[in-house]
Design a protein around this motif. Structure first.
Motif: not given
Ligand code: BTN
Length: 253
Positions: A75-83, A182-184, A188-200, A228-232
């Protein structure tokens, strides 16, 4: 600096250091534990992505957040998108409250923040496994005041976008106040989709033709999505969609 996020961190500040990310690596090797935030006014050997250097001008913000997230290492590949999403929210807050002109903030895959098409900030995430423990270093460089030279890249700063900060700590404080909860939640939530949608929603050149070069192949196509892994996800002329988890993207003007 007065903030509740600070309760969760050991803060280390330097006038000058080689690289805040490298300092984090040294601390890991010394066996340090807990959340550490390393901030330097100037770096003499700042690191950028793809083994490039990051020119660090005193006054800009150079920071590394050292964490030991309790998550599956994949899941570390999700972090650049969260940041990037949190940086976007922080920048928006400054551009909207300080009488600055409304800025066109975009997130460039995988880890750049652009304003009006020019680079304002970059993120460099490094992960290390030592003695069975996983560490993550989130390195962030933001041109709060000055514009470093980056070859072949148009650059901007918050100052040139109309945001006058007394010093970069104001940005740091605001960002960390948002980052910590947001990091916490991310852990805990294991839900990258919210971040992914905001990023998109703020993705640079989404649905436009881009060229990606991952060092092995170079293809052009329409930037359709991130997975869902942040791949383009790039749609080729023949309709096939090809995914890339790393690479350099460029755009036809
Ligand atoms: C990029 O190439 O866009 C990523 C730049 C990351 C720069 C930051 S500055 C603080 C931290 N320490 C480093 O040496 N690099 C990162």
């Amino acid at each position: 600096m007065q903030s509740s996020w600070l309760e969760n961190y050991t803060l280390l500040t330097f006038d000058k250091i080689d690289s805040t990310n490298d300092e984090a690596i040294r601390l890991i090797k010394k066996g340090i534990q807990g959340n550490i935030l390393i901030v330097a006014d100037k770096q003499t050997n700042g690191k950028g992505s793809k083994e490039k250097s990051w020119k660090s001008i005193a006054g800009n913000l150079h920071m590394s957040i050292l964490l030991q997230p309790i998550v599956d290492i994949n899941r570390i590949t999700e972090l650049p998108f969260l940041v990037a999403v949190i940086l976007n929210e922080t920048i928006k807050e400054f551009t909207s409250t300080l009488n600055a002109p409304k800025s066109d903030i975009k997130l460039k895959w995988p880890n750049d923040i652009l304003v009006a098409g020019k680079k304002l900030a970059g993120i460099l995430i490094e992960s290390i496994n030592l003695k069975g423990e996983n560490y993550v270093i989130i390195g962030i460089g933001i041109n709060t005041h000055f514009m470093p030279d980056i070859p072949n890249t148009e650059v901007t700063s918050l100052f040139s976008e109309g945001v006058i900060l007394k010093n970069s700590t104001f940005f740091l404080n605001n960002f960390m106040q948002k980052f910590q909860p947001n990091y916490i939640k991310w852990m805990t939530n294991n839900n990258f989709n919210d971040t992914r949608e905001k990023w998109l929603k703020s993705a640079y050149k989404l649905n436009n033709v881009v060229t990606i070069d991952n060092g092995i192949i170079k293809v052009s196509g329409i930037f359709k999505n991130i997975d869902l892994n942040g791949a383009i996800c790039i749609e080729l002329d023949n309709g096939n969609v090809q995914k890339f988890s790393s690479g350099q993207i460029s755009f036809s003007k």
